[in-house]
Scaffold this active site. Sequence first.
Site, PDB file in Angstrom:
ATOM      1  N   ILE A  21       0.838  -1.212   0.000  1.00  0.00           N
ATOM      2  CA  ILE A  21       0.000   0.000   0.000  1.00  0.00           C
ATOM      3  C   ILE A  21       0.868   1.255   0.000  1.00  0.00           C
ATOM      4  O   ILE A  21       0.560   2.239  -0.675  1.00  0.00           O
ATOM      5  CB  ILE A  21      -0.961  -0.018   1.219  1.00  0.00           C
ATOM      6  CG1 ILE A  21      -1.920  -1.218   1.124  1.00  0.00           C
ATOM      7  CG2 ILE A  21      -1.740   1.285   1.310  1.00  0.00           C
ATOM      8  CD1 ILE A  21      -2.715  -1.492   2.398  1.00  0.00           C
ATOM      9  N   ASP A  40      11.534   3.553   4.587  1.00  0.00           N
ATOM     10  CA  ASP A  40      11.283   2.123   4.796  1.00  0.00           C
ATOM     11  C   ASP A  40      12.570   1.525   5.367  1.00  0.00           C
ATOM     12  O   ASP A  40      13.649   2.103   5.233  1.00  0.00           O
ATOM     13  CB  ASP A  40      10.921   1.411   3.485  1.00  0.00           C
ATOM     14  CG  ASP A  40      10.096   0.142   3.714  1.00  0.00           C
ATOM     15  OD1 ASP A  40       8.872   0.170   3.486  1.00  0.00           O
ATOM     16  OD2 ASP A  40      10.689  -0.875   4.150  1.00  0.00           O
ATOM     17  N   TYR A 152      -1.756  -6.971  16.941  1.00  0.00           N
ATOM     18  CA  TYR A 152      -2.025  -6.162  15.741  1.00  0.00           C
ATOM     19  C   TYR A 152      -3.268  -5.287  15.940  1.00  0.00           C
ATOM     20  O   TYR A 152      -3.236  -4.069  15.719  1.00  0.00           O
ATOM     21  CB  TYR A 152      -2.184  -7.079  14.535  1.00  0.00           C
ATOM     22  CG  TYR A 152      -2.412  -6.340  13.238  1.00  0.00           C
ATOM     23  CD1 TYR A 152      -1.372  -5.649  12.627  1.00  0.00           C
ATOM     24  CD2 TYR A 152      -3.662  -6.320  12.634  1.00  0.00           C
ATOM     25  CE1 TYR A 152      -1.573  -4.949  11.450  1.00  0.00           C
ATOM     26  CE2 TYR A 152      -3.879  -5.639  11.455  1.00  0.00           C
ATOM     27  CZ  TYR A 152      -2.841  -4.956  10.864  1.00  0.00           C
ATOM     28  OH  TYR A 152      -3.039  -4.261   9.687  1.00  0.00           O
ATOM     29  N   VAL A 185      -6.019  -6.587   1.813  1.00  0.00           N
ATOM     30  CA  VAL A 185      -5.514  -6.050   0.555  1.00  0.00           C
ATOM     31  C   VAL A 185      -4.395  -6.959   0.070  1.00  0.00           C
ATOM     32  O   VAL A 185      -3.540  -7.376   0.858  1.00  0.00           O
ATOM     33  CB  VAL A 185      -4.996  -4.608   0.767  1.00  0.00           C
ATOM     34  CG1 VAL A 185      -4.472  -4.023  -0.528  1.00  0.00           C
ATOM     35  CG2 VAL A 185      -6.091  -3.726   1.363  1.00  0.00           C
ATOM     36  N   THR A 187      -1.270  -7.758  -0.890  1.00  0.00           N
ATOM     37  CA  THR A 187       0.100  -7.231  -0.869  1.00  0.00           C
ATOM     38  C   THR A 187       1.027  -8.367  -0.425  1.00  0.00           C
ATOM     39  O   THR A 187       0.561  -9.426   0.013  1.00  0.00           O
ATOM     40  CB  THR A 187       0.231  -6.070   0.142  1.00  0.00           C
ATOM     41  OG1 THR A 187       0.097  -6.621   1.464  1.00  0.00           O
ATOM     42  CG2 THR A 187      -0.820  -4.995  -0.056  1.00  0.00           C
TER      43      THR A 187
HETATM   44  N1  LIG Z   1      -2.486  -5.805   3.382  1.00  0.00           N
HETATM   45  C1  LIG Z   1      -3.547  -5.767   4.168  1.00  0.00           C
HETATM   46  O1  LIG Z   1      -4.440  -6.623   4.088  1.00  0.00           O
HETATM   47  C2  LIG Z   1      -3.719  -4.668   5.159  1.00  0.00           C
HETATM   48  C3  LIG Z   1      -4.979  -4.506   5.751  1.00  0.00           C
HETATM   49  C4  LIG Z   1      -5.161  -3.491   6.679  1.00  0.00           C
HETATM   50  C5  LIG Z   1      -4.128  -2.631   7.013  1.00  0.00           C
HETATM   51  N2  LIG Z   1      -2.919  -2.811   6.422  1.00  0.00           N
HETATM   52  C6  LIG Z   1      -1.849  -1.891   6.828  1.00  0.00           C
HETATM   53  O2  LIG Z   1      -1.312  -1.270   5.672  1.00  0.00           O
HETATM   54  C7  LIG Z   1       0.047  -0.953   5.912  1.00  0.00           C
HETATM   55  C8  LIG Z   1       0.871  -1.469   4.736  1.00  0.00           C
HETATM   56  O3  LIG Z   1       0.708  -2.865   4.662  1.00  0.00           O
HETATM   57  P1  LIG Z   1       1.023  -3.695   3.339  1.00  0.00           P
HETATM   58  O4  LIG Z   1      -0.024  -4.723   3.219  1.00  0.00           O
HETATM   59  O5  LIG Z   1       1.301  -2.784   2.227  1.00  0.00           O
HETATM   60  O6  LIG Z   1       2.325  -4.478   3.838  1.00  0.00           O
HETATM   61  P2  LIG Z   1       3.775  -4.646   3.201  1.00  0.00           P
HETATM   62  O7  LIG Z   1       4.444  -5.638   4.081  1.00  0.00           O
HETATM   63  O8  LIG Z   1       3.668  -4.907   1.746  1.00  0.00           O
HETATM   64  O9  LIG Z   1       4.426  -3.218   3.429  1.00  0.00           O
HETATM   65  C9  LIG Z   1       4.785  -2.766   4.719  1.00  0.00           C
HETATM   66  C10 LIG Z   1       6.062  -1.961   4.611  1.00  0.00           C
HETATM   67  O10 LIG Z   1       6.408  -1.490   5.930  1.00  0.00           O
HETATM   68  C11 LIG Z   1       7.803  -1.622   6.066  1.00  0.00           C
HETATM   69  N3  LIG Z   1       8.192  -1.736   7.468  1.00  0.00           N
HETATM   70  C12 LIG Z   1       7.845  -2.716   8.325  1.00  0.00           C
HETATM   71  N4  LIG Z   1       8.474  -2.548   9.494  1.00  0.00           N
HETATM   72  C13 LIG Z   1       9.236  -1.428   9.366  1.00  0.00           C
HETATM   73  C14 LIG Z   1      10.132  -0.752  10.240  1.00  0.00           C
HETATM   74  N5  LIG Z   1      10.419  -1.224  11.461  1.00  0.00           N
HETATM   75  N6  LIG Z   1      10.732   0.368   9.797  1.00  0.00           N
HETATM   76  C15 LIG Z   1      10.507   0.827   8.547  1.00  0.00           C
HETATM   77  N7  LIG Z   1       9.683   0.227   7.676  1.00  0.00           N
HETATM   78  C16 LIG Z   1       9.051  -0.905   8.079  1.00  0.00           C
HETATM   79  C17 LIG Z   1       8.132  -2.912   5.325  1.00  0.00           C
HETATM   80  O11 LIG Z   1       9.517  -3.003   5.013  1.00  0.00           O
HETATM   81  C18 LIG Z   1       7.232  -2.811   4.112  1.00  0.00           C
HETATM   82  O12 LIG Z   1       7.878  -2.184   3.015  1.00  0.00           O
HETATM   83  C19 LIG Z   1       0.430  -1.591   7.250  1.00  0.00           C
HETATM   84  O13 LIG Z   1       0.401  -0.596   8.257  1.00  0.00           O
HETATM   85  C20 LIG Z   1      -0.681  -2.601   7.486  1.00  0.00           C
HETATM   86  O14 LIG Z   1      -0.922  -2.820   8.851  1.00  0.00           O
HETATM   87  C21 LIG Z   1      -2.673  -3.801   5.506  1.00  0.00           C
END
Ligand SMILES: NC(=O)c1ccc[n+]([C@@H]2O[C@H](COP(=O)([O-])OP(=O)(O)OC[C@H]3O[C@@H](n4cnc5c(N)ncnc54)[C@H](O)[C@@H]3O)[C@@H](O)[C@H]2O)c1
Length: 251
Positions: A21, A40, A152, A185, A187
């Site tokens: 996202i 990141d 979470y 989502v 991802t």
């Molecule tokens: N994918 C889903 O279904 C979903 C649903 C609801 C909420 N979210 C939220 O959306 C956001 C993005 O999720 P996503 O699905 O794109 O996941 P993703 O794992 O594809 O991306 C998350 C990013 O955060 C970075 N990250 C993690 N820990 C870190 C740290 N300590 N320091 C710096 N960067 C860090 C990772 O390296 C990664 O690039 C998150 O906050 C997640 O909780 C995702």
Amino acid sequence: MTGPARPAAALTVVTGAASGIGRATASALAEAGHRLLLLDRDATPLAAVAGGTGGTALAVDLADGPATDALVREALAGTPVDVLVNCAGVGWPADTAETTDELWETTLAVNLSGTFRMCRLVLPGMVERGRGVIANVASAGALVGLRRRVAYCASKAGVLGLTRALAADHAGQGVRVFAVCPGTVDTPWVDRMVHDEPDPEAVRRRMRERQLDGRLGSPEEVAGWIAFAVSDQGRFLNGAPLVIDGGLTAV
Ligand SMILES: NC(=O)c1ccc[n+]([C@@H]2O[C@H](COP(=O)([O-])OP(=O)(O)OC[C@H]3O[C@@H](n4cnc5c(N)ncnc54)[C@H](O)[C@@H]3O)[C@@H](O)[C@H]2O)c1
């Protein structure tokens, strides 16, 4: 956004920009003309996203708050920040018995403390200039309890509470703060979640079925909402969760 047109030099900061996202949000904001500082911990894919969006990459570990604060301050070097999107996040499937101290603390450190610290870093400048927008990516898990997501859901409900309190403090100062609550989502996050399950496809099917739309969202769908919501056209959104969940929380 409230206030006059964005000064050319002002930056938009996106955390978690290397993947999912956050990456899609960086692209959508670049298309809308934002000048990006992308954060990141995953330096190699982050550099690729920066290359594709014309942004600047900054590798930080949000779990290490003081070090991140110092690196971000140095990178900004006084440049104003008009928009902050806190998208970085972590999560692992775990009920209470499975939630170790380390899992709990890491989840809270990245998702909640990381979000708080980034907000604390940019807010004084936003208040001083009387303009700014912060989008905190929470989750549908901030609104409903998801099974085996104890740390979470607690962290994301915290993000929503933080968002409301910040909005209350800064309404009337030209700064608005809202949360984004996606459903599931598609991802790399979801790939990791299902990877270790005995029947990954069955888990994916259950994820699809718990959303009224019967499918997972795409990162671009969420990014489009975020790009709209941080723009002037989204200016009446403040202190509230923007729920983009394909109907997950409707039933
Ligand atoms: N994918 C889903 O279904 C979903 C649903 C609801 C909420 N979210 C939220 O959306 C956001 C993005 O999720 P996503 O699905 O794109 O996941 P993703 O794992 O594809 O991306 C998350 C990013 O955060 C970075 N990250 C993690 N820990 C870190 C740290 N300590 N320091 C710096 N960067 C860090 C990772 O390296 C990664 O690039 C998150 O906050 C997640 O909780 C995702």
